[in-house]
Design a protein around this motif. Structure first.
Motif, PDB file in Angstrom:
ATOM      1  N   THR A  57      -3.440  -2.159  -1.939  1.00 50.66           N
ATOM      2  CA  THR A  57      -4.383  -2.514  -0.949  1.00 50.66           C
ATOM      3  C   THR A  57      -4.496  -4.062  -1.270  1.00 50.66           C
ATOM      4  O   THR A  57      -5.590  -4.596  -0.845  1.00 50.66           O
ATOM      5  CB  THR A  57      -5.807  -1.727  -0.999  1.00 50.66           C
ATOM      6  OG1 THR A  57      -6.417  -2.300  -2.171  1.00 50.66           O
ATOM      7  CG2 THR A  57      -5.504  -0.366  -0.814  1.00 50.66           C
ATOM      8  N   SER A  64       0.553   2.907   2.239  1.00 50.65           N
ATOM      9  CA  SER A  64      -0.797   2.402   2.780  1.00 50.65           C
ATOM     10  C   SER A  64      -1.802   3.583   2.720  1.00 50.65           C
ATOM     11  O   SER A  64      -2.887   3.158   2.563  1.00 50.65           O
ATOM     12  CB  SER A  64      -0.818   1.788   4.286  1.00 50.65           C
ATOM     13  OG  SER A  64       0.044   0.377   3.952  1.00 50.65           O
ATOM     14  N   LEU A  65      -1.350   4.592   2.981  1.00 45.02           N
ATOM     15  CA  LEU A  65      -2.073   5.898   3.050  1.00 45.02           C
ATOM     16  C   LEU A  65      -2.426   6.294   1.542  1.00 45.02           C
ATOM     17  O   LEU A  65      -3.493   6.660   1.464  1.00 45.02           O
ATOM     18  CB  LEU A  65      -1.255   7.042   3.713  1.00 45.02           C
ATOM     19  CG  LEU A  65      -1.335   7.086   5.142  1.00 45.02           C
ATOM     20  CD1 LEU A  65      -0.219   8.102   5.813  1.00 45.02           C
ATOM     21  CD2 LEU A  65      -2.537   7.443   5.839  1.00 45.02           C
ATOM     22  N   GLY A 104     -14.246   3.610   3.833  1.00 48.70           N
ATOM     23  CA  GLY A 104     -13.375   3.724   2.938  1.00 48.70           C
ATOM     24  C   GLY A 104     -13.590   3.246   1.623  1.00 48.70           C
ATOM     25  O   GLY A 104     -13.530   3.803   0.461  1.00 48.70           O
ATOM     26  N   TYR A 133     -10.756  11.965   5.473  1.00 45.42           N
ATOM     27  CA  TYR A 133      -9.751  10.559   5.611  1.00 45.42           C
ATOM     28  C   TYR A 133      -8.877  10.938   6.890  1.00 45.42           C
ATOM     29  O   TYR A 133      -8.969   9.733   7.513  1.00 45.42           O
ATOM     30  CB  TYR A 133      -9.183  10.783   4.392  1.00 45.42           C
ATOM     31  CG  TYR A 133      -8.768   9.449   4.182  1.00 45.42           C
ATOM     32  CD1 TYR A 133      -9.554   8.459   3.583  1.00 45.42           C
ATOM     33  CD2 TYR A 133      -7.579   8.865   4.303  1.00 45.42           C
ATOM     34  CE1 TYR A 133      -8.804   7.029   3.108  1.00 45.42           C
ATOM     35  CE2 TYR A 133      -6.779   7.779   4.204  1.00 45.42           C
ATOM     36  CZ  TYR A 133      -7.532   6.858   3.629  1.00 45.42           C
ATOM     37  OH  TYR A 133      -7.067   5.324   3.406  1.00 45.42           O
ATOM     38  N   GLY A 136      -8.286   2.469   4.477  1.00 45.14           N
ATOM     39  CA  GLY A 136      -7.914   2.305   3.199  1.00 45.14           C
ATOM     40  C   GLY A 136      -8.023   1.062   2.668  1.00 45.14           C
ATOM     41  O   GLY A 136      -7.677   0.759   1.400  1.00 45.14           O
ATOM     42  N   CYS A 169      -2.127   4.743  -1.464  1.00 43.46           N
ATOM     43  CA  CYS A 169      -2.812   3.409  -2.233  1.00 43.46           C
ATOM     44  C   CYS A 169      -2.696   4.068  -3.968  1.00 43.46           C
ATOM     45  O   CYS A 169      -2.026   4.714  -4.370  1.00 43.46           O
ATOM     46  CB  CYS A 169      -4.151   3.413  -1.984  1.00 43.46           C
ATOM     47  SG  CYS A 169      -3.967   2.867  -0.052  1.00 43.46           S
ATOM     48  N   GLY A 201      -8.254   3.327  -0.508  1.00 45.91           N
ATOM     49  CA  GLY A 201      -6.970   4.526  -0.095  1.00 45.91           C
ATOM     50  C   GLY A 201      -7.557   6.033  -0.675  1.00 45.91           C
ATOM     51  O   GLY A 201      -8.687   6.302  -1.261  1.00 45.91           O
TER      52      GLY A 201
END
Length: 481
Positions: A315, A338-339, A464, A401, A431, A341, A350
């Protein structure tokens, strides 16, 4: 619940924020008394007054219950974001009220998304304040979510239960004051090393300090319009990538490795999975870039591909290239990291590698249970048996999430964003990743979004960074028993 106690401790956090505003004013003075000096000095005074006021009139108390501790954590984040707007609003420029709120929340949550179209047009003092919000947020989430809240006793607050994975619990077998020193020491030392390394790599001091702080906070705020790509230096790329990747590790595990403890990087299953995902994804992306003709050489493909993978999985949010121009497969791989992390106990946001590993083990245990119905299965991570309560919490977190990502994407597309931009912006904000794809790509900004989407994105950032339930429960605090 004693709200005056919450105000007292939140006031302490505001004094901490005011000190950084004052430091930013000092940077402004150092760089020729630029136009941000007065806004920063005035903001520091206002923030300090807000912090001092409850401390003067609220008596000191050492006994804090779970409700109060919870509200201190969430309240401190929200108040920090509010006062963080002051320098932007007073300075003016591109900072309307909504834009100032967006930039402040993005900084404190270490998201690194920006509404600015000309970052290099900001004065030095304001650039340093912008970076400082990310650095405060990076250390703040560790200090408050992993240190202060669990130290209040046997609370059942969702925030601490979600954040403290088995790896985190195993690493933090110390008294509270020892934990504080460990976290502070690792964070500060890593930042100093990053700054010095960037200076040796060719950056001027101001850029090195800002990028070193931002890399260790995995924030992504740069002093350049085109992020790290502006330096056009493989050595700078390498230093930034290593700094971000290390900051995605569990701080307690880093400390254990340096001090020779058993639960170190080399023995951690979570860390091994983190390395494996990073390595394999970077190789796949680099191969796709080279075969697709995006870069002429394998070296360039590896450099840019691995940097973007590290930047998004941690991130960090920095960029060396316009990823909107990359092939669909590479974009899918970047969305994947990116999901997920990085690790719990780091400055990353994330879902986190810890939860991914636990979910994978739960699937395996379920399949074995279907084959052997009478078998009693105990799920372990790094030798620690995971409680049914923790497993349920992890499952619930992952489900909520993805539900929030879906809601965010629906709202984004409802107000005019295309599908790729809308979905990836939702993923990037919740995230705390920062850059997404499409109109909010790696070298773009969020400036063109309507105000309602900027406000929604800041809500996703806070959700997040506060591990979803931390923020949501604040709305239902009267329901607590």
């Amino acid at each position: 619940m004693r709200f005056y106690v919450v105000l007292r401790y939140a006031g302490m956090v505001l004094l901490y924020v005011a000190a950084f505003m004052l430091a930013a004013a000092g940077v402004s003075l150092l760089y020729g008394w630029d136009s941000s000096f007065s806004p920063l000095l005035l903001s520091a005074l206002l923030t300090a007054l807000l912090g001092v006021f409850p401390m003067l009139f609220v008596p000191k108390t050492d006994q804090i219950n779970s409700k109060e501790g919870f509200c201190i954590v969430v309240g401190a984040w929200i108040l920090s974001c509010i006062v963080g707007m002051f320098p932007y609003l007073i300075w003016g420029g591109e900072f309307s009220f909504v834009n100032a709120w967006f930039e402040s929340v993005s900084g404190f949550t270490t998201t690194g998304a920006s509404i600015l179209t000309n970052i290099e047009g900001l004065p030095a003092g304001l650039l340093f304040w912008r970076t400082s919000t990310g650095w405060i947020g990076g250390i703040g989430v560790v200090m408050f979510a992993l240190v202060i809240v669990p130290s209040l006793g046997k609370t059942k607050m969702m925030l601490s239960n979600v954040e403290l994975s088995s790896l985190a619990k195993d690493s933090y077998r110390y008294r509270t004051q020892q934990i504080v020193r460990i976290l502070l020491s690792v964070y500060i030392i890593m930042t100093i090393i990053s700054v010095l390394s960037l200076k040796l790599a060719g950056m001027r001091w101001f850029d090195a300090v800002n990028h070193g702080m931002s890399a260790c906070a995995t924030c992504g705020f740069s002093t350049k319009n085109t992020s790290v790509a502006a330096f056009d230096s493989p050595l700078v790329n390498l230093v930034m990538a290593v700094s971000m990747w290390m900051s995605g590790l569990h701080f307690g595990v880093i400390f254990a490795t340096v001090t020779g403890k058993h639960n170190n990087i080399f023995r951690s299953g979570v860390t091994r999975l983190y390395f494996l995902i990073t390595f394999v994804t970077a190789i796949l992306v680099a191969a796709n870039l080279y075969i697709g003709g995006i870069y002429d050489s394998i070296a360039s493909s590896l450099m840019h591909g691995s940097f973007q993978v590290v930047s998004l999985i941690t991130t960090g949010g920095f960029a060396t290239a316009d990823t909107n121009q990359w092939p669909a497969f590479s974009i899918m791989m970047l969305i994947f990291v990116s999901l997920i992390c990085a690790c719990a106990g780091s400055t990353s946001g994330g879902i986190k590698i810890d939860r991914l590993l636990i979910c994978a083990k739960m699937v395996k245990a379920r399949l074995r249970g279907q084959q052997h119905p009478t078998m009693v299965s105990r799920l372990k991570v790094d030798g620690v048996v995971q409680s049914p309560e923790l497993l349920g919490t992890v499952t619930l977190f992952v489900v909520v999430y993805f539900v929030l990502i879906f809601i965010g994407a629906v709202v984004n597309t409802m107000f005019g964003m295309d599908l790729l931009s809308g979905v990836t912006a939702s993923i990037a904000c919740i995230g705390n990743v920062g850059p997404a794809f499409g109109t909010v790509g790696s070298l773009e900004s969020y400036s063109a979004l309507p105000a309602i989407l900027k406000l929604q994105d800041t809500l996703l950032m806070l959700l997040g960074r506060l591990e979803i339930f931390g923020f949501i429960q604040l709305l239902f605090i009267k329901w607590w028993r």
